[in-house]
Design a protein around this motif. Structure first.
Motif, mmCIF file in Angstrom:
data_model
loop_
_atom_site.group_PDB
_atom_site.id
_atom_site.type_symbol
_atom_site.label_atom_id
_atom_site.label_comp_id
_atom_site.label_asym_id
_atom_site.label_seq_id
_atom_site.Cartn_x
_atom_site.Cartn_y
_atom_site.Cartn_z
ATOM 1 N N THR A 68 151.241 -13.326 -52.844
ATOM 2 C CA THR A 68 150.103 -13.977 -54.012
ATOM 3 C C THR A 68 149.642 -12.802 -54.952
ATOM 4 O OG1 THR A 68 148.098 -13.537 -52.613
ATOM 5 C CG2 THR A 68 149.574 -15.340 -52.048
ATOM 6 N N ASP A 69 149.524 -13.336 -56.077
ATOM 7 C CA ASP A 69 148.663 -12.675 -57.101
ATOM 8 C C ASP A 69 147.313 -13.498 -57.289
ATOM 9 O OD1 ASP A 69 147.712 -11.218 -59.235
ATOM 10 O OD2 ASP A 69 149.305 -11.467 -60.758
ATOM 11 N N GLN A 70 146.236 -13.332 -56.461
ATOM 12 C CA GLN A 70 145.127 -14.402 -56.310
ATOM 13 C C GLN A 70 144.517 -14.482 -57.653
ATOM 14 O OE1 GLN A 70 141.842 -13.505 -53.751
ATOM 15 N NE2 GLN A 70 141.982 -15.701 -52.961
ATOM 16 N N PRO A 71 144.168 -13.686 -58.297
ATOM 17 C CA PRO A 71 143.274 -13.917 -59.637
ATOM 18 C C PRO A 71 144.079 -14.971 -60.465
ATOM 19 C CG PRO A 71 142.995 -11.568 -59.036
ATOM 20 C CD PRO A 71 144.250 -12.206 -58.092
ATOM 21 N N ASP A 72 145.471 -14.669 -60.574
ATOM 22 C CA ASP A 72 146.288 -15.398 -61.442
ATOM 23 C C ASP A 72 146.602 -16.817 -60.891
ATOM 24 O OD1 ASP A 72 145.814 -13.699 -63.300
ATOM 25 O OD2 ASP A 72 147.570 -12.418 -63.230
ATOM 26 N N ARG A 92 133.515 -15.723 -54.984
ATOM 27 C CA ARG A 92 134.292 -15.586 -56.186
ATOM 28 C C ARG A 92 133.888 -16.197 -57.472
ATOM 29 N NH1 ARG A 92 138.112 -12.605 -53.323
ATOM 30 N NH2 ARG A 92 139.063 -13.595 -51.132
ATOM 31 N N GLU A 93 134.448 -15.559 -58.512
ATOM 32 C CA GLU A 93 133.488 -15.984 -59.602
ATOM 33 C C GLU A 93 134.135 -17.545 -60.259
ATOM 34 O OE1 GLU A 93 137.543 -14.261 -60.435
ATOM 35 O OE2 GLU A 93 136.008 -13.440 -59.192
ATOM 36 N N TYR A 94 135.169 -17.802 -59.494
ATOM 37 C CA TYR A 94 135.625 -19.315 -59.813
ATOM 38 C C TYR A 94 135.124 -20.172 -59.184
ATOM 39 C CZ TYR A 94 138.828 -17.693 -56.252
ATOM 40 O OH TYR A 94 139.412 -16.813 -55.116
ATOM 41 N N TRP A 95 134.217 -19.987 -58.120
ATOM 42 C CA TRP A 95 133.557 -21.117 -57.314
ATOM 43 C C TRP A 95 132.600 -21.962 -58.240
ATOM 44 C CZ3 TRP A 95 132.587 -17.940 -52.279
ATOM 45 C CH2 TRP A 95 133.691 -17.989 -51.421
ATOM 46 N N THR A 96 132.661 -23.078 -57.904
ATOM 47 C CA THR A 96 131.375 -23.902 -58.539
ATOM 48 C C THR A 96 130.523 -24.518 -57.600
ATOM 49 O OG1 THR A 96 132.937 -25.815 -58.490
ATOM 50 C CG2 THR A 96 133.303 -24.615 -60.436
ATOM 51 N N ARG A 145 144.365 -20.948 -55.360
ATOM 52 C CA ARG A 145 143.827 -19.460 -55.101
ATOM 53 C C ARG A 145 144.116 -18.667 -53.720
ATOM 54 N NH1 ARG A 145 141.792 -17.322 -60.021
ATOM 55 N NH2 ARG A 145 140.781 -18.900 -61.329
ATOM 56 N N ALA A 146 145.637 -19.073 -53.652
ATOM 57 C CA ALA A 146 146.047 -18.625 -52.332
ATOM 58 C C ALA A 146 145.869 -17.052 -52.203
ATOM 59 C CB ALA A 146 147.546 -18.765 -52.250
ATOM 60 N N ASN A 147 145.586 -16.762 -50.753
ATOM 61 C CA ASN A 147 145.146 -15.452 -50.372
ATOM 62 C C ASN A 147 146.308 -15.175 -49.270
ATOM 63 O OD1 ASN A 147 144.174 -12.949 -49.730
ATOM 64 N ND2 ASN A 147 141.856 -13.626 -49.500
ATOM 65 N N ASP A 198 141.295 -20.360 -51.189
ATOM 66 C CA ASP A 198 139.927 -20.305 -51.032
ATOM 67 C C ASP A 198 139.462 -20.735 -52.488
ATOM 68 O OD1 ASP A 198 140.081 -18.386 -52.823
ATOM 69 O OD2 ASP A 198 139.228 -16.658 -51.565
ATOM 70 N N LEU A 199 139.994 -21.475 -53.190
ATOM 71 C CA LEU A 199 139.490 -22.152 -54.428
ATOM 72 C C LEU A 199 138.481 -23.253 -53.983
ATOM 73 C CD1 LEU A 199 139.191 -22.897 -57.371
ATOM 74 C CD2 LEU A 199 141.106 -24.200 -57.314
#
Length: 299
Positions: free
Chosen positions: A58-62, A149-153, A83-85, A100-101
């Motif tokens: 995985t390239d998780q950030p992308d 994670r910065e992408y969590w809402t 956001r696969a890890n 973990d998205l």
């Protein structure tokens, strides 16, 4: 009596000799050099090998999963994979993912279609599934530390009472907590016979080994190594490979037998791959590396 004693001495010597041969066996293939296969990623993680020896990572950030094929070709397998890890192939050839998205466990087929295996525990979201290992009968173990994670809402912070290890039964109907006394469980791997499970507590900087029971529970917790780990793997000889500052290898008795330096800020994960399963693939920061080995990995 003398003949019996002689045979006993011979057997003892032979066993000791074989043990020493195993201990002194060189893990890295003669003359092998670390290869940087690819770079330019944001952060590589979760290498997993399929039945043919192809390695997915995985390239998780992308938010993408890539594939390094046995004929040395890099391709994008799928994008938008939650956001696969951590990744691992199950016994039917599906790719299992700590996505973990939305803090879930996914099952992904080879066409890139997915289904959600785990979305919550006790009607609450998980903290953020990180790494996983399916045992031979299809039961699934995974770690659930908290790495914001910065992408969590969602609301930040812990979703569960602690950072635990979970077990999902083969029929996917029973999800239980199997280890709740670790500070931050991260890397996880089991033995091919399904009898032991290794779990790294990265915050405590220790790795433990458990006995696996038929119902999925864990017993007999023992300190395996005075070193934590991000991702981890195992070879056919039962050696355990821990990551972080390079790759550090411990034999089944918990004795360090090798350290493999990696030119990267952080070594996140590792697995064996290639058609003969004798190549060690390493995901480290922006790169994917490979090193030829004397030992064979476990598919």
């Amino acid at each position: 009596m003398n003949r019996l004693i002689s045979w006993m001495i011979l057997l003892t010597f032979t066993g000791s000799f074989m043990a020493n041969c195993q201990e002194n066996k060189k893990l890295i293939a003669p003359g092998a050099q670390m290869e940087r296969l690819a770079g330019g990623f944001s952060f590589t993680e979760g290498p997993a090998v399929d039945g043919a020896g192809n390695v997915y990572f995985t390239d998780q950030p992308d938010d993408r999963i890539l594939k390094w094929s046995v004929d040395d070709r890099l391709s994008t397998f799928a994008t938008g994979m939650g956001r696969a890890n951590g990744l691992y192939f199950d016994r039917t050839g599906n790719l299992l993912s700590c996505s973990d998205l939305d803090n879930e466990i996914w099952q992904i087929d080879m066409n890139g279609n997915h289904s959600v295996l785990v979305s919550a525990f006790g009607e609450k979201k998980l903290n953020g599934p990180n790494d996983l290992w399916p045992r031979p009968d299809g039961g699934l173990y995974f770690t659930d530390p908290l790495y914001p994670r910065e992408y969590w809402t969602r609301t930040p912070g812990m979703q569960q009472p602690g950072e635990y290890v979970y077990y999902l039964s083969p029929d996917r109907r029973r999800l239980i907590t199997v280890a709740d006394d670790l500070e931050k469980p991260n890397g996880i791997i089991g033995t091919p016979d399904g009898k032991q499970l290794y779990v790294a507590d990265i915050k405590a900087n220790k790795t433990y080994v458990f006995d696996i029971q038929p119902d999925g529970t864990l017993t007999g917790k023992k300190l395996f190594a005075p070193l934590g780990s991000d991702g981890m793997t195992i070879d056919r000889d039962g050696n355990i490979y821990l990551t972080g500052r390079g790759v550090t290898v411990f034999n089944p008795d918990g004795v360090q037998i090798e350290h493999i330096p990696v030119e990267a800020g952080w070594t996140a994960n590792v697995c064996f791959g290639g058609s003969d399963m004798k190549s060690l693939f390493i995901t480290a920061s922006q790169y994917l590396y490979r090193l030829r080995m004397n030992v064979e990995g476990v598919r």
